[in-house]
Scaffold this active site. Structure first.
Site, PDB file in Angstrom:
ATOM      1  N   THR A 235       0.848  -1.194   0.000  1.00  0.00           N
ATOM      2  CA  THR A 235       0.000   0.000   0.000  1.00  0.00           C
ATOM      3  C   THR A 235       0.881   1.240   0.000  1.00  0.00           C
ATOM      4  O   THR A 235       1.910   1.266   0.684  1.00  0.00           O
ATOM      5  CB  THR A 235      -0.901  -0.016   1.257  1.00  0.00           C
TER       6      THR A 235
ATOM      7  N   SER B 221       2.197   5.162  -2.189  1.00  0.00           N
ATOM      8  CA  SER B 221       2.483   5.778  -3.486  1.00  0.00           C
ATOM      9  C   SER B 221       3.538   5.009  -4.280  1.00  0.00           C
ATOM     10  O   SER B 221       3.464   4.937  -5.511  1.00  0.00           O
ATOM     11  CB  SER B 221       2.931   7.229  -3.279  1.00  0.00           C
TER      12      SER B 221
ATOM     13  N   LYS C 271       6.834   0.514   8.960  1.00  0.00           N
ATOM     14  CA  LYS C 271       5.753   0.670   7.992  1.00  0.00           C
ATOM     15  C   LYS C 271       4.495   1.115   8.722  1.00  0.00           C
ATOM     16  O   LYS C 271       4.429   1.086   9.943  1.00  0.00           O
ATOM     17  CB  LYS C 271       5.485  -0.660   7.275  1.00  0.00           C
TER      18      LYS C 271
ATOM     19  N   GLU D 230      -0.531  -5.527   5.885  1.00  0.00           N
ATOM     20  CA  GLU D 230       0.776  -5.591   5.205  1.00  0.00           C
ATOM     21  C   GLU D 230       1.689  -6.619   5.863  1.00  0.00           C
ATOM     22  O   GLU D 230       2.400  -7.359   5.186  1.00  0.00           O
ATOM     23  CB  GLU D 230       1.446  -4.212   5.233  1.00  0.00           C
TER      24      GLU D 230
ATOM     25  N   LYS E  34      14.251   6.967   2.361  1.00  0.00           N
ATOM     26  CA  LYS E  34      13.740   6.013   3.349  1.00  0.00           C
ATOM     27  C   LYS E  34      14.855   5.238   4.063  1.00  0.00           C
ATOM     28  O   LYS E  34      14.591   4.516   5.019  1.00  0.00           O
ATOM     29  CB  LYS E  34      12.800   5.010   2.665  1.00  0.00           C
TER      30      LYS E  34
HETATM   31  C1  5RP Z   1       1.440   1.970   4.292  1.00  0.00           C
HETATM   32  C2  5RP Z   1       2.910   1.824   4.266  1.00  0.00           C
HETATM   33  C3  5RP Z   1       3.634   2.382   3.076  1.00  0.00           C
HETATM   34  O1  5RP Z   1       4.333   1.360   2.463  1.00  0.00           O
HETATM   35  C4  5RP Z   1       4.585   3.446   3.530  1.00  0.00           C
HETATM   36  O2  5RP Z   1       3.834   4.426   4.228  1.00  0.00           O
HETATM   37  C5  5RP Z   1       5.337   4.062   2.361  1.00  0.00           C
HETATM   38  O3  5RP Z   1       4.445   4.779   1.569  1.00  0.00           O
HETATM   39  P1  5RP Z   1       4.920   5.557   0.263  1.00  0.00           P
HETATM   40  O4  5RP Z   1       5.306   4.535  -0.743  1.00  0.00           O
HETATM   41  O5  5RP Z   1       3.706   6.358  -0.139  1.00  0.00           O
HETATM   42  O6  5RP Z   1       6.081   6.450   0.660  1.00  0.00           O
HETATM   43  O7  5RP Z   1       3.523   1.269   5.134  1.00  0.00           O
HETATM   44  O8  5RP Z   1       0.893   1.472   5.484  1.00  0.00           O
END
Ligand code: 5RP
Length: 231
Positions: A28, A30, A96, A105, A123
């Site tokens: 989940t 972007s 996460k 997840e 990250k």
């Molecule tokens: C959702 C998550 C996402 O993987 C995490 O927040 C990273 O999100 P993005 O790819 O939008 O930076 O853990 O619960």
């Protein structure tokens, strides 16, 4: 390269781990959305996969794009899960749950032979904890659960600021009907210890520390995608 370009490059690199006939967990967020869009394009050209979504949002995107969806009930062992992360360290430990989908997840990733994390370079951290740690809790007795989370932090010699996650001024509700407490800690030197202490608190459903689940990280950078593999 913009952050979005880095996310997209990492998402495309994940196709090295996706083969015809596989059962694929879809994360989940972007970064994963880039992967899902490309997967839909490749599925239309014949890449035959069945997918398990980790959130309602992912299910909607993937099914709207025509991907074949299945369930963990039908396929309890998946070949691979591709997901993003809020943070990862050099030991393949993750935070996460920024998007609130951490519970499903974690279930989906831990049911997969490989968890491939796709991320932009922002990250990567030396020590987890810069990003507030999401903890999914039962709404009943949330303040009682909160002081037990503080006690777990203390046992680990940590201090944290706990904030109930809100959405449009009301408590955020996860896909499973729970609340989230975001815990700002700063640094978590022993994620495994904290993970174990949090998960035995009555009222804590799951926390956003992913320890010993991920084995591959694909990180988009200005100089291309860097691959980190465990072992
Ligand atoms: C959702 C998550 C996402 O993987 C995490 O927040 C990273 O999100 P993005 O790819 O939008 O930076 O853990 O619960």
């Amino acid at each position: 390269m913009t952050t979005e370009d880095q996310k997209k490059a990492a998402a495309l690199a994940a196709f090295d781990y996706v083969k015809p006939g596989m059962k694929v967990g879809l994360g989940t967020g972007s970064t994963t959305n880039h992967f899902i869009r490309e997967l839909a394009v490749r599925a239309k050209s014949g890449l035959d996969v069945e997918c398990v979504a980790t959130s309602r949002a992912t299910f909607k995107l993937a099914s709207d794009l025509g991907l074949t969806m299945t369930t963990l009930e039908k396929h309890p062992y998946l070949d691979v899960t591709v997901d993003g992360a809020d943070e990862f360290d050099g030991s393949f430990q993750l935070i996460k749950g920024g998007g609130g989908a951490l519970l499903v997840e974690k279930i989906v990733a831990s049911s997969s032979r490989y968890m491939v994390v796709i991320a932009d370079q922002s990250k990567k951290v030396n020590t987890l904890g810069r990003f507030p740690l999401p903890v999914e809790v039962v709404p009943f007795g949330v303040n009682a659960t909160a002081w037990k989370i503080e006690r777990a932090l203390k046992i680990c010699n940590l201090k944290g600021k706990l904030v109930l996650r809100l959405k449009e001024g009301k408590p955020f509700v996860t896909d499973s009907g729970n609340a989230i407490i975001d815990v700002s800690i700063g640094a978590i030197p022993e994620p495994g210890r904290l993970d174990a202490l949090l998960d035995v608190i009555p009222g804590v459903i799951e926390n956003g520390l992913f320890v010993d689940i991920c084995g591959i990280v694909l990180m988009g950078t200005d100089d291309g995608v860097k691959t980190f593999r465990k072992g």
